[in-house]
Design a protein around this motif. Sequence first.
Motif, PDB file in Angstrom:
ATOM      1  N   LEU A 237      36.588  53.370  35.324  1.00 57.45           N
ATOM      2  CA  LEU A 237      37.536  52.263  35.418  1.00 57.45           C
ATOM      3  C   LEU A 237      38.956  52.799  35.592  1.00 57.45           C
ATOM      4  O   LEU A 237      39.721  52.306  36.431  1.00 57.45           O
ATOM      5  CB  LEU A 237      37.443  51.383  34.174  1.00 57.45           C
ATOM      6  CG  LEU A 237      38.455  50.232  34.084  1.00 57.45           C
ATOM      7  CD1 LEU A 237      38.266  49.263  35.246  1.00 57.45           C
ATOM      8  CD2 LEU A 237      38.302  49.505  32.748  1.00 57.45           C
ATOM      9  N   ALA A 241      41.198  52.198  38.933  1.00 57.06           N
ATOM     10  CA  ALA A 241      42.451  51.464  38.810  1.00 57.06           C
ATOM     11  C   ALA A 241      43.621  52.307  39.323  1.00 57.06           C
ATOM     12  O   ALA A 241      44.530  51.787  39.981  1.00 57.06           O
ATOM     13  CB  ALA A 241      42.674  51.052  37.358  1.00 57.06           C
ATOM     14  N   ALA A 255      42.819  44.908  40.772  1.00 58.21           N
ATOM     15  CA  ALA A 255      42.767  45.233  39.347  1.00 58.21           C
ATOM     16  C   ALA A 255      41.998  44.160  38.576  1.00 58.21           C
ATOM     17  O   ALA A 255      41.231  44.465  37.657  1.00 58.21           O
ATOM     18  CB  ALA A 255      44.184  45.384  38.790  1.00 58.21           C
ATOM     19  N   LEU A 258      38.386  44.715  39.142  1.00 58.22           N
ATOM     20  CA  LEU A 258      37.925  45.864  38.359  1.00 58.22           C
ATOM     21  C   LEU A 258      37.723  45.475  36.894  1.00 58.22           C
ATOM     22  O   LEU A 258      36.759  45.917  36.249  1.00 58.22           O
ATOM     23  CB  LEU A 258      38.934  47.018  38.456  1.00 58.22           C
ATOM     24  CG  LEU A 258      39.064  47.682  39.828  1.00 58.22           C
ATOM     25  CD1 LEU A 258      40.209  48.699  39.808  1.00 58.22           C
ATOM     26  CD2 LEU A 258      37.765  48.363  40.221  1.00 58.22           C
ATOM     27  N   LEU A 259      38.613  44.643  36.380  1.00 62.49           N
ATOM     28  CA  LEU A 259      38.474  44.182  34.999  1.00 62.49           C
ATOM     29  C   LEU A 259      37.191  43.376  34.838  1.00 62.49           C
ATOM     30  O   LEU A 259      36.435  43.576  33.878  1.00 62.49           O
ATOM     31  CB  LEU A 259      39.687  43.336  34.607  1.00 62.49           C
ATOM     32  CG  LEU A 259      39.648  42.730  33.196  1.00 62.49           C
ATOM     33  CD1 LEU A 259      39.646  43.824  32.142  1.00 62.49           C
ATOM     34  CD2 LEU A 259      40.838  41.791  32.982  1.00 62.49           C
ATOM     35  N   ILE A 276      43.335  49.698  32.396  1.00 60.17           N
ATOM     36  CA  ILE A 276      43.959  49.348  33.678  1.00 60.17           C
ATOM     37  C   ILE A 276      45.479  49.435  33.572  1.00 60.17           C
ATOM     38  O   ILE A 276      46.151  49.912  34.498  1.00 60.17           O
ATOM     39  CB  ILE A 276      43.503  47.950  34.120  1.00 60.17           C
ATOM     40  CG1 ILE A 276      42.010  47.981  34.467  1.00 60.17           C
ATOM     41  CG2 ILE A 276      44.319  47.460  35.315  1.00 60.17           C
ATOM     42  CD1 ILE A 276      41.403  46.626  34.770  1.00 60.17           C
ATOM     43  N   LYS A 280      48.067  51.781  35.733  1.00 60.48           N
ATOM     44  CA  LYS A 280      49.235  51.253  36.443  1.00 60.48           C
ATOM     45  C   LYS A 280      50.477  52.068  36.108  1.00 60.48           C
ATOM     46  O   LYS A 280      51.277  52.401  37.002  1.00 60.48           O
ATOM     47  CB  LYS A 280      49.436  49.788  36.065  1.00 60.48           C
ATOM     48  CG  LYS A 280      50.557  49.102  36.835  1.00 60.48           C
ATOM     49  CD  LYS A 280      50.608  47.622  36.491  1.00 60.48           C
ATOM     50  CE  LYS A 280      51.660  46.905  37.329  1.00 60.48           C
ATOM     51  NZ  LYS A 280      51.702  45.449  37.013  1.00 60.48           N
TER      52      LYS A 280
END
Length: 288
Positions: A237, A241, A255, A258-259, A276, A280
């Motif tokens: 993950l 991300a 994003a 992906l979550l 995530i 970032k």
Amino acid sequence: MPLSLFWSKALHRALAAADHGLPVFPLAPNKLPALRSPHPGELCRGECGLLGHGVHDASSDPIRVHHLFKSAPRATGYGIACGVPQRWVVGVDLDRKNGVDGVAALNALTVRHSFTLTPTITVLTPSGGLHMYYATPAGTLVPNSASRVAPGIDIRGAGGYLVGPGSWTRKGVYEAISEPHADIEAVPAALLDLATAEEHKTPRPVAVPMPRDGADRGEALVRFVLEAPEGELNNRLFWAACRAFEQYQGNEGIAAELLRAACAKGHPERGAARTIDSAKIRAGRSAR
């Protein structure tokens, strides 16, 4: 074909599965839960009473199933939750792609460990693989795993799900190929032992190539997370991300996907959101 027709067929098939005691919930065309979380980043598995908690929304109550689908008008399929008290089921996902043949791998295991595969509910996937459903003894906790039992064999247990037969996805339709009146048979003891055996070695994550076609942007990253081996979900993950924030404009949408993918794999929402956010921050520093 109009989206509403896919929705209607998905609801019909989901209700049929629920009638057999299988907990179901609506899926979007990308095979992820069709209902978005009401509070992204927070740790909740439906205790709040709201919808949008992926596999934790699953139910075999027809009234609840109707409510779930009416709240997800863009659903084109449904998921069948595995490893839940309503119906103790384990899903065996046999992939046939990228040079891997999970069907052949499972047949090899039957020879090596001397067990027979009893005919059970079986579904043909768009990629040519198979989904096989087996009943487990009540209370048996089967963990989710990817290619740990053998290459190309994914196990869907507690917190996992399989795409139900009749579902339409971007890759195609999932079709039941078992006998019309087949039932979910008991899992062979040797296969259950393999699925529940403690993992001694964690596979290292392997980066997937980024898609060049803008129409598929982010899809490889989502797949990378969904195919995370046991113990590597958070690492994958974070990596995915980072790539999303580094390489794509409009990356907030990726994003969010992906979550949802991480949560669908069983990652607590709050922890996944933190991962995530960390990616970032890291991507922002790299861009300076």
